[in-house]
Design a protein around this motif. Structure first.
Motif, PDB file in Angstrom:
ATOM      1  N   GLU A  18     -50.503 -57.957  35.816  1.00 54.60           N
ATOM      2  CA  GLU A  18     -50.470 -56.821  35.738  1.00 54.60           C
ATOM      3  C   GLU A  18     -50.322 -56.109  37.355  1.00 54.60           C
ATOM      4  O   GLU A  18     -50.982 -56.699  38.014  1.00 54.60           O
ATOM      5  CB  GLU A  18     -51.717 -56.090  35.358  1.00 54.60           C
ATOM      6  N   LEU A  19     -49.277 -55.565  37.446  1.00 57.60           N
ATOM      7  CA  LEU A  19     -48.969 -55.016  38.698  1.00 57.60           C
ATOM      8  C   LEU A  19     -49.943 -53.781  38.983  1.00 57.60           C
ATOM      9  O   LEU A  19     -50.016 -52.929  38.475  1.00 57.60           O
ATOM     10  CB  LEU A  19     -47.815 -54.398  38.852  1.00 57.60           C
ATOM     11  N   LEU A  20     -50.650 -53.990  40.136  1.00 51.71           N
ATOM     12  CA  LEU A  20     -51.795 -53.057  40.582  1.00 51.71           C
ATOM     13  C   LEU A  20     -51.494 -52.449  42.075  1.00 51.71           C
ATOM     14  O   LEU A  20     -50.756 -53.166  42.839  1.00 51.71           O
ATOM     15  CB  LEU A  20     -53.254 -53.582  40.636  1.00 51.71           C
ATOM     16  N   ARG A  21     -51.911 -51.428  42.476  1.00 51.99           N
ATOM     17  CA  ARG A  21     -51.994 -50.949  43.621  1.00 51.99           C
ATOM     18  C   ARG A  21     -53.391 -51.126  44.225  1.00 51.99           C
ATOM     19  O   ARG A  21     -54.252 -51.335  43.449  1.00 51.99           O
ATOM     20  CB  ARG A  21     -51.770 -49.394  43.483  1.00 51.99           C
ATOM     21  N   ARG A  36     -51.303 -58.473  40.207  1.00 54.43           N
ATOM     22  CA  ARG A  36     -50.101 -58.690  41.059  1.00 54.43           C
ATOM     23  C   ARG A  36     -50.190 -57.656  42.058  1.00 54.43           C
ATOM     24  O   ARG A  36     -50.115 -56.525  41.752  1.00 54.43           O
ATOM     25  CB  ARG A  36     -48.776 -58.934  40.626  1.00 54.43           C
ATOM     26  N   PHE A  37     -50.254 -57.885  43.231  1.00 54.47           N
ATOM     27  CA  PHE A  37     -50.131 -56.790  44.422  1.00 54.47           C
ATOM     28  C   PHE A  37     -48.811 -57.051  45.111  1.00 54.47           C
ATOM     29  O   PHE A  37     -48.761 -58.062  45.581  1.00 54.47           O
ATOM     30  CB  PHE A  37     -51.495 -56.830  45.325  1.00 54.47           C
ATOM     31  N   CYS A  55     -54.619 -64.187  40.679  1.00 53.26           N
ATOM     32  CA  CYS A  55     -53.893 -63.084  41.363  1.00 53.26           C
ATOM     33  C   CYS A  55     -52.906 -63.564  42.303  1.00 53.26           C
ATOM     34  O   CYS A  55     -52.918 -64.812  42.718  1.00 53.26           O
ATOM     35  CB  CYS A  55     -54.916 -62.034  42.183  1.00 53.26           C
ATOM     36  N   VAL A  56     -51.925 -62.686  42.555  1.00 53.27           N
ATOM     37  CA  VAL A  56     -50.676 -62.851  43.387  1.00 53.27           C
ATOM     38  C   VAL A  56     -50.624 -61.814  44.275  1.00 53.27           C
ATOM     39  O   VAL A  56     -50.412 -60.596  43.980  1.00 53.27           O
ATOM     40  CB  VAL A  56     -49.463 -62.899  42.595  1.00 53.27           C
ATOM     41  N   PHE A  57     -50.491 -62.205  45.578  1.00 56.73           N
ATOM     42  CA  PHE A  57     -50.165 -61.203  46.623  1.00 56.73           C
ATOM     43  C   PHE A  57     -48.988 -61.495  47.458  1.00 56.73           C
ATOM     44  O   PHE A  57     -48.779 -62.326  47.939  1.00 56.73           O
ATOM     45  CB  PHE A  57     -51.330 -61.059  47.871  1.00 56.73           C
TER      46      PHE A  57
END
Length: 216
Positions: A18-21, A36-37, A55-57
């Protein structure tokens, strides 16, 4: 002699995230998973005990912020900036940091297991008093970095720049420095037994022991 098998475990990542801020993390009750950020600034944990799992940064900046005590499990960092970040007492488990900047990052007293740091600039990084197991630094600039009194268990340095790195009071038994380059590193002489070095590096250690090396 048989080559030791790499037992480092890679991050266990989902196919989709999920793309998050960055601001979204405060709505996740301190536990952020399968996220994902991308392309932003992580402003700091403000002494919160945050956990990032699966998670992915990518293209994220943690620079000059406070992330002390945060836990990262199964996390991939790509082209991230950790310059001068405060990350004391952090935990990395099954993580990879690739093509990133860790210049001046403070990771003292950290617990690091199954971590890959690759193609990254970690000059002046501080890992003092950290415990490291199955950790690999590959093609990294670690000049002037600090590994004072660390506990190493299967830690590898592959083709790294180590000039002026400090390994004082760290047991280097089994640590392979032979593919890395340096003119000078700080070590504690009784703790270099078992360290794997090139012939040229061995001559440097011999001189540090006070021996006069006669070269024909």
């Amino acid at each position: 002699m048989a080559e030791k098998k790499d037992k480092r475990m890679k991050p266990k990542l989902s196919m989709e995230h999920e793309l998050l801020r960055p601001s979204d993390i405060w709505m996740r009750e301190r536990f952020i998973e399968q996220a994902r950020f991308e392309g932003g600034v992580m402003t700091g944990a403000d002494e919160e005990r945050l956990v990032f799992d699966n998670c992915v940064f990518k293209d994220m900046s943690f620079a000059n912020s406070d992330w002390r005590g945060v836990e990262f499990v199964d996390v991939l960092f790509q082209t991230c900036d950790f310059s001068n970040v405060q990350m004391e007492n952090v935990m990395f488990h099954r993580c990879e940091i690739v093509n990133s900047k860790l210049t001046g990052a403070d990771l003292a007293n950290s617990n690091v297991g199954h971590l890959l740091v690759k193609d990254s600039d970690a000059r002046y990084a501080n890992f003092n008093f950290s415990e490291m197991k199955e950790v690999e630094f590959t093609d990294c600039n670690l000049m002037d970095s600090d590994f004072y009194e660390c506990k190493f268990n299967q830690v590898r340095f592959e083709k790294c720049k180590l000039d002026n790195a400090n390994f004082s009071e760290t047991d280097l038994d089994g640590v392979d420095l032979s593919s890395s380059t340096y003119e000078h590193i700080e070590v504690t002489i009784p703790k270099i037994a078992g360290c794997i070095v090139s012939i040229e590096q061995a001559l440097g250690f011999a001189r540090a022991l006070g021996l006069t090396v006669k070269e024909e």
